[in-house]
Scaffold this motif. Sequence first.
Motif, PDB file in Angstrom:
ATOM      1  N   PRO A  85       0.829  -1.207   0.000  1.00 58.84           N
ATOM      2  CA  PRO A  85       0.000   0.000   0.000  1.00 58.84           C
ATOM      3  C   PRO A  85       0.868   1.265   0.000  1.00 58.84           C
ATOM      4  CG  PRO A  85       0.033  -0.990   2.169  1.00 58.84           C
ATOM      5  CD  PRO A  85       0.748  -1.951   1.262  1.00 58.84           C
ATOM      6  N   TYR A  86       0.288   2.380  -0.405  1.00 59.66           N
ATOM      7  CA  TYR A  86       1.015   3.642  -0.504  1.00 59.66           C
ATOM      8  C   TYR A  86       0.507   4.632   0.543  1.00 59.66           C
ATOM      9  CZ  TYR A  86       2.341   1.770  -5.079  1.00 59.66           C
ATOM     10  OH  TYR A  86       2.817   0.980  -6.088  1.00 59.66           O
ATOM     11  N   PRO A  87       1.409   5.381   1.177  1.00 62.23           N
ATOM     12  CA  PRO A  87       0.983   6.379   2.161  1.00 62.23           C
ATOM     13  C   PRO A  87       0.474   7.653   1.487  1.00 62.23           C
ATOM     14  CG  PRO A  87       3.363   6.406   1.940  1.00 62.23           C
ATOM     15  CD  PRO A  87       2.871   5.250   1.097  1.00 62.23           C
ATOM     16  N   LEU A  88      -0.281   8.448   2.232  1.00 62.86           N
ATOM     17  CA  LEU A  88      -0.767   9.726   1.740  1.00 62.86           C
ATOM     18  C   LEU A  88       0.246  10.826   2.032  1.00 62.86           C
ATOM     19  CD1 LEU A  88      -4.545   9.641   2.782  1.00 62.86           C
ATOM     20  CD2 LEU A  88      -3.507   8.986   0.605  1.00 62.86           C
ATOM     21  N   VAL A  89       0.238  11.873   1.191  1.00 58.36           N
ATOM     22  CA  VAL A  89       1.097  13.039   1.380  1.00 58.36           C
ATOM     23  C   VAL A  89       0.283  14.300   1.116  1.00 58.36           C
ATOM     24  CG1 VAL A  89       3.291  11.904   0.835  1.00 58.36           C
ATOM     25  CG2 VAL A  89       1.902  12.867  -1.017  1.00 58.36           C
ATOM     26  N   HIS A  90       0.769  15.440   1.561  1.00 60.03           N
ATOM     27  CA  HIS A  90       0.176  16.759   1.283  1.00 60.03           C
ATOM     28  C   HIS A  90      -1.227  16.954   1.866  1.00 60.03           C
ATOM     29  CE1 HIS A  90       3.474  16.831  -1.525  1.00 60.03           C
ATOM     30  NE2 HIS A  90       2.880  16.063  -2.407  1.00 60.03           N
ATOM     31  N   THR A  91      -1.664  16.098   2.777  1.00 63.31           N
ATOM     32  CA  THR A  91      -3.030  16.235   3.275  1.00 63.31           C
ATOM     33  C   THR A  91      -3.205  15.541   4.627  1.00 63.31           C
ATOM     34  OG1 THR A  91      -5.362  15.871   2.719  1.00 63.31           O
ATOM     35  CG2 THR A  91      -3.811  14.143   2.090  1.00 63.31           C
ATOM     36  N   ASP A  92      -4.152  16.030   5.412  1.00 62.36           N
ATOM     37  CA  ASP A  92      -4.502  15.396   6.691  1.00 62.36           C
ATOM     38  C   ASP A  92      -5.659  14.419   6.537  1.00 62.36           C
ATOM     39  OD1 ASP A  92      -2.563  16.816   8.139  1.00 62.36           O
ATOM     40  OD2 ASP A  92      -3.896  18.543   8.340  1.00 62.36           O
ATOM     41  N   SER A  93      -6.398  14.545   5.411  1.00 59.93           N
ATOM     42  CA  SER A  93      -7.488  13.620   5.098  1.00 59.93           C
ATOM     43  C   SER A  93      -7.738  13.691   3.597  1.00 59.93           C
ATOM     44  CB  SER A  93      -8.763  13.963   5.860  1.00 59.93           C
ATOM     45  OG  SER A  93      -9.241  15.240   5.476  1.00 59.93           O
ATOM     46  N   LEU A  94      -8.325  12.663   3.041  1.00 57.51           N
ATOM     47  CA  LEU A  94      -8.517  12.614   1.594  1.00 57.51           C
ATOM     48  C   LEU A  94      -9.846  11.956   1.256  1.00 57.51           C
ATOM     49  CD1 LEU A  94      -7.270  13.139  -1.201  1.00 57.51           C
ATOM     50  CD2 LEU A  94      -6.246  10.855  -1.076  1.00 57.51           C
TER      51      LEU A  94
ATOM     52  N   GLU B 146      -9.624  14.846 -13.485  1.00 52.37           N
ATOM     53  CA  GLU B 146      -9.387  16.264 -13.229  1.00 52.37           C
ATOM     54  C   GLU B 146      -7.942  16.495 -12.776  1.00 52.37           C
ATOM     55  OE1 GLU B 146     -10.893  19.665 -10.034  1.00 52.37           O
ATOM     56  OE2 GLU B 146     -12.094  17.857 -10.372  1.00 52.37           O
ATOM     57  N   SER B 147      -7.325  17.548 -13.285  1.00 56.38           N
ATOM     58  CA  SER B 147      -5.945  17.859 -12.919  1.00 56.38           C
ATOM     59  C   SER B 147      -5.884  18.434 -11.503  1.00 56.38           C
ATOM     60  CB  SER B 147      -5.350  18.857 -13.910  1.00 56.38           C
ATOM     61  OG  SER B 147      -4.039  19.219 -13.545  1.00 56.38           O
ATOM     62  N   ILE B 148      -5.015  17.849 -10.681  1.00 53.87           N
ATOM     63  CA  ILE B 148      -4.777  18.330  -9.320  1.00 53.87           C
ATOM     64  C   ILE B 148      -3.298  18.709  -9.215  1.00 53.87           C
ATOM     65  CG2 ILE B 148      -4.900  17.819  -6.862  1.00 53.87           C
ATOM     66  CD1 ILE B 148      -7.628  17.803  -8.242  1.00 53.87           C
ATOM     67  N   LYS B 149      -3.036  20.014  -9.090  1.00 51.10           N
ATOM     68  CA  LYS B 149      -1.652  20.509  -9.001  1.00 51.10           C
ATOM     69  C   LYS B 149      -0.810  20.023 -10.183  1.00 51.10           C
ATOM     70  CE  LYS B 149      -2.306  22.276  -4.818  1.00 51.10           C
ATOM     71  NZ  LYS B 149      -2.248  23.715  -4.502  1.00 51.10           N
ATOM     72  N   GLY B 150      -1.424  19.986 -11.366  1.00 44.78           N
ATOM     73  CA  GLY B 150      -0.725  19.560 -12.569  1.00 44.78           C
ATOM     74  C   GLY B 150      -0.668  18.062 -12.792  1.00 44.78           C
ATOM     75  N   ASN B 151      -1.262  17.270 -11.921  1.00 41.83           N
ATOM     76  CA  ASN B 151      -1.267  15.808 -12.035  1.00 41.83           C
ATOM     77  C   ASN B 151      -2.676  15.337 -12.378  1.00 41.83           C
ATOM     78  OD1 ASN B 151      -1.083  13.031 -11.748  1.00 41.83           O
ATOM     79  ND2 ASN B 151       0.011  13.090  -9.801  1.00 41.83           N
ATOM     80  N   ARG B 152      -2.848  14.714 -13.566  1.00 44.23           N
ATOM     81  CA  ARG B 152      -4.161  14.265 -14.009  1.00 44.23           C
ATOM     82  C   ARG B 152      -4.439  12.800 -13.662  1.00 44.23           C
ATOM     83  NH1 ARG B 152      -7.053  17.285 -17.506  1.00 44.23           N
ATOM     84  NH2 ARG B 152      -8.059  15.399 -18.264  1.00 44.23           N
TER      85      ARG B 152
ATOM     86  N   VAL C 186      -9.127   8.426  -5.782  1.00 42.73           N
ATOM     87  CA  VAL C 186      -8.425   9.510  -5.099  1.00 42.73           C
ATOM     88  C   VAL C 186      -7.411  10.112  -6.067  1.00 42.73           C
ATOM     89  CG1 VAL C 186      -8.707   8.541  -2.789  1.00 42.73           C
ATOM     90  CG2 VAL C 186      -6.688   7.931  -4.135  1.00 42.73           C
ATOM     91  N   ALA C 187      -7.148  11.409  -5.918  1.00 40.36           N
ATOM     92  CA  ALA C 187      -6.166  12.078  -6.765  1.00 40.36           C
ATOM     93  C   ALA C 187      -4.765  11.568  -6.442  1.00 40.36           C
ATOM     94  CB  ALA C 187      -6.245  13.585  -6.561  1.00 40.36           C
ATOM     95  N   ASP C 188      -4.036  11.174  -7.467  1.00 40.62           N
ATOM     96  CA  ASP C 188      -2.704  10.600  -7.281  1.00 40.62           C
ATOM     97  C   ASP C 188      -1.727  11.594  -6.663  1.00 40.62           C
ATOM     98  OD1 ASP C 188      -0.889   8.234  -7.970  1.00 40.62           O
ATOM     99  OD2 ASP C 188       0.185   9.890  -8.940  1.00 40.62           O
ATOM    100  N   TYR C 189      -1.999  12.888  -6.808  1.00 40.05           N
ATOM    101  CA  TYR C 189      -1.143  13.917  -6.220  1.00 40.05           C
ATOM    102  C   TYR C 189      -0.967  13.689  -4.722  1.00 40.05           C
ATOM    103  CZ  TYR C 189       0.220  18.490  -4.354  1.00 40.05           C
ATOM    104  OH  TYR C 189       0.849  19.499  -3.666  1.00 40.05           O
ATOM    105  N   TYR C 190      -1.985  13.142  -4.079  1.00 45.91           N
ATOM    106  CA  TYR C 190      -1.963  12.961  -2.632  1.00 45.91           C
ATOM    107  C   TYR C 190      -1.475  11.577  -2.207  1.00 45.91           C
ATOM    108  CZ  TYR C 190      -4.811  17.170  -2.716  1.00 45.91           C
ATOM    109  OH  TYR C 190      -5.267  18.445  -2.926  1.00 45.91           O
ATOM    110  N   VAL C 191      -1.048  10.768  -3.162  1.00 46.14           N
ATOM    111  CA  VAL C 191      -0.594   9.404  -2.860  1.00 46.14           C
ATOM    112  C   VAL C 191       0.887   9.286  -3.208  1.00 46.14           C
ATOM    113  CG1 VAL C 191      -0.980   6.944  -3.258  1.00 46.14           C
ATOM    114  CG2 VAL C 191      -2.908   8.538  -3.392  1.00 46.14           C
TER     115      VAL C 191
END
Length: 238
Positions: free
Chosen positions: A20-29, A60-66, A77-82
């Motif tokens: 599994p992969y951890p989350l980044v850039h967020t406290d919840s997703l 949808e693009s999130i911080k340049g990541n689609r 979930v948006a991959d930007y946060y994974v």
Amino acid sequence: MKLSLLLPLSLLGTLASAAPYPLVHTDSLHCRASPSTTSKIVKTYTGSADIKISCQTYGESIKGNRIWDKTSDGCYVADYYVKTGSSGFVAPQCPGGGGGGTSSNVPGPRGDDYLFRSSCGGVDPWNYYKCQCTSFVAQRINKRLGVAFTNRYKGAAWGNANTWDEAARRTGVKINSTPKPGCVAQTNAGRYGHVAWVSAVNGDTVVIEEYNWVKREGYSTRTVARSAFNYIHLTSST
């Protein structure tokens, strides 16, 4: 262009890690019903959660990541946060292209949106060498048309650009001499042939976007005679 890589379909799934992969850039997703922030929230993960990815798609693009990740819970979930450790796909493409193309992105904006432009070398999620014309066009087909295209689309070996016309005919994909915005321009000229994305049609000329032609392993646009190419028309129904 460089010789294409032809691997068994079974190897595409090895791109995904079992861990599994951890989350980044967020406290919840939020995990949503489709790859968009306007889609229904199915569940919410805490910032300490580890995400198991079943497949990936574009949305949808999130911080340049689609890229969006479909989790083992069946939501997106948006991959930007994974934290996958990659700017590209690490899992197989979701069947049907997930949040694929719409009329608003066909042919879409003109510009270098290629995901791997800063990481040439190695194999992309569609089983092509990165920064080659085939890889760029495969991304456009998936991202803008919503077609889950790979080097083995519909069971055929699409291979190098100079065999895409043969593969299209074998699999019943429409190919002709009539260009339309959002179709694939294909030629057998040269050692490996060439494929490009048709951005616009103006009478007897077409505007194409491409990789690894004018600029080695880079993006360019050209206006050429429409007679210079065959045209492959991929749709979600083919």
